[in-house]
Design an enzyme around this catalytic site. Structure first.
Site, PDB file in Angstrom:
ATOM      1  N   GLU A   1       0.922  -1.227   0.023  1.00  0.00           N
ATOM      2  CA  GLU A   1       0.089   0.201   0.224  1.00  0.00           C
ATOM      3  C   GLU A   1       0.799   1.218   0.069  1.00  0.00           C
ATOM      4  OE1 GLU A   1      -0.035  -2.826   1.947  1.00  0.00           O
ATOM      5  OE2 GLU A   1      -2.040  -2.807   3.204  1.00  0.00           O
TER       6      GLU A   1
ATOM      7  N   SER B   1      15.501 -43.708  -7.032  1.00  0.00           N
ATOM      8  CA  SER B   1      14.600 -42.483  -7.228  1.00  0.00           C
ATOM      9  C   SER B   1      14.864 -41.384  -8.250  1.00  0.00           C
ATOM     10  CB  SER B   1      13.866 -42.260  -5.921  1.00  0.00           C
ATOM     11  OG  SER B   1      14.961 -41.249  -5.397  1.00  0.00           O
TER      12      SER B   1
ATOM     13  N   SER C   1       4.325 -40.940   8.421  1.00  0.00           N
ATOM     14  CA  SER C   1       3.925 -40.446   9.819  1.00  0.00           C
ATOM     15  C   SER C   1       3.375 -39.186   9.734  1.00  0.00           C
ATOM     16  CB  SER C   1       5.404 -40.195  10.312  1.00  0.00           C
ATOM     17  OG  SER C   1       6.088 -41.107  10.670  1.00  0.00           O
TER      18      SER C   1
HETATM   19  N1  LIG Z   1      10.496 -40.107  -5.369  1.00  0.00           N
HETATM   20  C1  LIG Z   1      10.200 -39.077  -4.460  1.00  0.00           C
HETATM   21  O1  LIG Z   1       9.513 -38.118  -4.478  1.00  0.00           O
HETATM   22  C2  LIG Z   1      10.944 -39.453  -3.444  1.00  0.00           C
HETATM   23  C3  LIG Z   1      11.288 -38.204  -2.196  1.00  0.00           C
HETATM   24  C4  LIG Z   1      12.061 -38.789  -1.338  1.00  0.00           C
HETATM   25  C5  LIG Z   1      12.731 -39.769  -0.922  1.00  0.00           C
HETATM   26  N2  LIG Z   1      12.572 -40.744  -1.827  1.00  0.00           N
HETATM   27  C6  LIG Z   1      13.218 -42.149  -1.591  1.00  0.00           C
HETATM   28  O2  LIG Z   1      12.636 -42.681  -0.483  1.00  0.00           O
HETATM   29  C7  LIG Z   1      13.631 -43.461   0.197  1.00  0.00           C
HETATM   30  C8  LIG Z   1      13.814 -43.139   1.529  1.00  0.00           C
HETATM   31  O3  LIG Z   1      12.674 -43.295   2.216  1.00  0.00           O
HETATM   32  P1  LIG Z   1      12.646 -44.001   3.624  1.00  0.00           P
HETATM   33  O4  LIG Z   1      11.155 -44.337   3.918  1.00  0.00           O
HETATM   34  O5  LIG Z   1      13.362 -45.057   3.453  1.00  0.00           O
HETATM   35  O6  LIG Z   1      13.198 -42.817   4.502  1.00  0.00           O
HETATM   36  P2  LIG Z   1      12.755 -41.392   5.062  1.00  0.00           P
HETATM   37  O7  LIG Z   1      11.217 -41.315   5.179  1.00  0.00           O
HETATM   38  O8  LIG Z   1      13.413 -40.342   4.243  1.00  0.00           O
HETATM   39  O9  LIG Z   1      13.488 -41.270   6.252  1.00  0.00           O
HETATM   40  C9  LIG Z   1      12.793 -42.331   7.373  1.00  0.00           C
HETATM   41  C10 LIG Z   1      13.549 -41.989   8.798  1.00  0.00           C
HETATM   42  O10 LIG Z   1      13.435 -40.882   9.277  1.00  0.00           O
HETATM   43  C11 LIG Z   1      13.846 -40.888  10.719  1.00  0.00           C
HETATM   44  N3  LIG Z   1      12.464 -40.286  11.319  1.00  0.00           N
HETATM   45  C12 LIG Z   1      12.758 -39.195  12.310  1.00  0.00           C
HETATM   46  N4  LIG Z   1      11.409 -38.949  12.767  1.00  0.00           N
HETATM   47  C13 LIG Z   1      10.481 -39.615  12.041  1.00  0.00           C
HETATM   48  C14 LIG Z   1       9.158 -39.560  12.158  1.00  0.00           C
HETATM   49  N5  LIG Z   1       8.509 -39.150  13.135  1.00  0.00           N
HETATM   50  N6  LIG Z   1       8.398 -40.809  11.532  1.00  0.00           N
HETATM   51  C15 LIG Z   1       9.287 -41.573  10.616  1.00  0.00           C
HETATM   52  N7  LIG Z   1      10.643 -41.525  10.313  1.00  0.00           N
HETATM   53  C16 LIG Z   1      11.146 -40.683  11.044  1.00  0.00           C
HETATM   54  C17 LIG Z   1      13.741 -42.360  11.158  1.00  0.00           C
HETATM   55  O11 LIG Z   1      15.072 -42.575  11.545  1.00  0.00           O
HETATM   56  P3  LIG Z   1      15.380 -42.648  13.009  1.00  0.00           P
HETATM   57  O12 LIG Z   1      14.164 -43.470  13.632  1.00  0.00           O
HETATM   58  O13 LIG Z   1      16.487 -42.791  13.272  1.00  0.00           O
HETATM   59  O14 LIG Z   1      14.763 -41.172  13.384  1.00  0.00           O
HETATM   60  C18 LIG Z   1      13.582 -43.091   9.812  1.00  0.00           C
HETATM   61  O15 LIG Z   1      14.161 -44.139   9.720  1.00  0.00           O
HETATM   62  C19 LIG Z   1      14.593 -43.519  -0.807  1.00  0.00           C
HETATM   63  O16 LIG Z   1      14.847 -44.620  -1.540  1.00  0.00           O
HETATM   64  C20 LIG Z   1      14.637 -42.201  -1.594  1.00  0.00           C
HETATM   65  O17 LIG Z   1      15.282 -42.229  -2.908  1.00  0.00           O
HETATM   66  C21 LIG Z   1      11.635 -40.745  -3.038  1.00  0.00           C
END
Ligand SMILES: NC(=O)c1ccc[n+]([C@@H]2O[C@H](COP(=O)([O-])OP(=O)(O)OC[C@H]3O[C@@H](n4cnc5c(N)ncnc54)[C@H](OP(=O)(O)O)[C@@H]3O)[C@@H](O)[C@H]2O)c1
Length: 374
Positions: free
Chosen positions: A57, A173, A310
């Site tokens: 504004e 990915s 989550s």
């Molecule tokens: N195409 C796409 O759009 C895309 C995007 C992202 C990722 N990706 C792919 O996804 C894969 C990774 O996914 P992911 O499921 O294995 O891992 P993630 O969801 O990236 O990470 C999971 C980790 O986060 C930590 N974390 C902390 N707080 C959390 C909570 N409240 N809830 C859940 N996890 C929590 C946990 O470890 P702690 O227990 O040690 O805390 C858990 O092991 C890779 O292959 C990647 O290339 C693809």
């Protein structure tokens, strides 16, 4: 907020266009557009500049003396409050001598909330409210949610195959979608205040997670704050995401102090959160409160599967952007959203106000979850 379907006048439409152009630089201030009209002609159009600089504004009225003109502004003009850095827009408007102001929506900030409208009316200015209200409310959703609740507006994003997989069974990915879809995601990164990923993604992909939108120069946007959730302390100190410095690592008391110190030495900010109630990772509600208190208005959650699971299972997502590629990963590929799932179709959540865009060979499907509504 207005629930009525309000029409948008052509002058307000131009002010909204200006507000849209400012949305990547004004946060934590709202992205506002204003326009001065006189005898049917547009005299000036402007938008809010970087935080602490002149509001829309003030810039629109600067050097103009047209009492018979009308000022259009997408958001209620601000008033004086403690700690305010700029001259209140209401004072600037009153001093300008203008007799009519058209406002899109009332400012939800409790420090303003209707007081700007009262001050203008008390000064004898005719005030109309509601022009373009639906469009402006949609545009300002992160600002409105933050001012109403203190929490960031949370947008989930993933790039998936047509069968809903975000990675192959080996975790690959990059890249599922094509260039246009990826550039659209980079533009959205440039708009939000924060980007969040889990330690799984940070370790497997080693992303820098910066915004690199084509056709936007660095001064046209602010790089978002990057946030990694790593409850048990696994992220390597040489991860790309730690450079440039300032990345937030949200961890729990489970992670080792030595690991925390080594990340701090790399310039990371450590936030210790409580563990989540089911013991896996950190407490997301607590983290959102911390991010809200640090003026993160909009948060873009990029995954991976467990993190999205989550957020979705705790109803913490406000909007979803699903980029869908016409490929089939199949088999044991990673599901986009790892939740326990529903038993019946009646329980399945539905997105609202869906928009579908074609981005070369890919599709973007976006919509609101309804967990929060303005
Ligand atoms: N195409 C796409 O759009 C895309 C995007 C992202 C990722 N990706 C792919 O996804 C894969 C990774 O996914 P992911 O499921 O294995 O891992 P993630 O969801 O990236 O990470 C999971 C980790 O986060 C930590 N974390 C902390 N707080 C959390 C909570 N409240 N809830 C859940 N996890 C929590 C946990 O470890 P702690 O227990 O040690 O805390 C858990 O092991 C890779 O292959 C990647 O290339 C693809």
């Amino acid at each position: 907020m207005s629930s009525q379907k309000e029409k948008t006048s052509p002058f307000m439409a131009k002010a909204i266009e200006a507000a849209l152009s400012a949305k990547s630089i004004t946060s934590p201030n709202p992205w506002v557009g204003a326009l001065l009209e006189h005898q049917g002609q547009i005299i000036n159009v402007s938008s809010t500049k970087k935080y602490g600089a002149a509001h829309a504004e003030a810039q629109t009225l600067q050097g103009k003396h047209l009492p018979e003109g009308t000022l259009y502004t997408t958001l209620e003009p601000c008033v004086a409050f403690e700690g305010k850095r700029t001259e209140p827009c209401t004072q600037i408007i009153i001093k300008s001598g203008i007799k009519k102001v058209v406002i899109g929506i009332e400012d939800p900030d409790p420090r303003v909330k209707g007081r700007g409208i009262i001050q203008l009316r008390e000064a004898g200015i005719e005030v109309q409210i509601g022009d373009g209200a639906d469009e402006i409310t949609r545009l300002l959703r992160p600002y409105i949610k933050h001012r109403q609740t203190g929490l960031p507006y949370v947008i989930a994003k993933f790039a998936a195959s047509i069968d809903g997989k975000i990675a192959t069974k080996t975790g690959a990915s990059q890249w599922i979608t094509g260039e246009k879809a990826r550039d659209t995601a980079h533009h959205q990164r440039a708009w939000v205040d924060g980007i969040l990923i889990g330690s799984g993604t940070a370790i497997s992909d080693d992303p820098s997670l910066t915004a690199r939108p084509k056709n936007l120069s660095p001064e046209q946007f602010t790089q978002p704050l990057r946030i990694v959730l790593d409850g048990s302390g696994k992220l390597p100190v040489n991860s790309k995401i730690l450079q440039p410095t300032g990345t937030i690592i949200a961890t729990s008391p489970k992670s080792e102090k030595n690991w925390q110190d080594s990340l701090t030495e790399q310039g990371a900010q450590i936030i210790i959160c409580e563990p989540s109630q089911n013991g896996s990772g950190i407490n997301l509600e607590q983290l959102l409160q911390v991010l809200g208190s640090r003026s993160i208005l909009s948060l873009w959650v990029e995954g991976g599967s467990q993190i999205l699971g989550s957020f979705f299972s705790q109803n913490l997502i406000d909007e979803l952007w699903a980029f869908i590629a016409p490929i089939i990963i199949g088999g044991d590929g990673l599901s986009a959203i790892s939740t326990t799932g529903t038993s019946t179709l009646a329980e399945v959540p539905h997105l609202r106000e869906i928009v579908i865009e074609k981005l070369e060979q890919d599709f973007l499907i976006r919509g609101f979850t309804g967990n929060w509504a303005p």
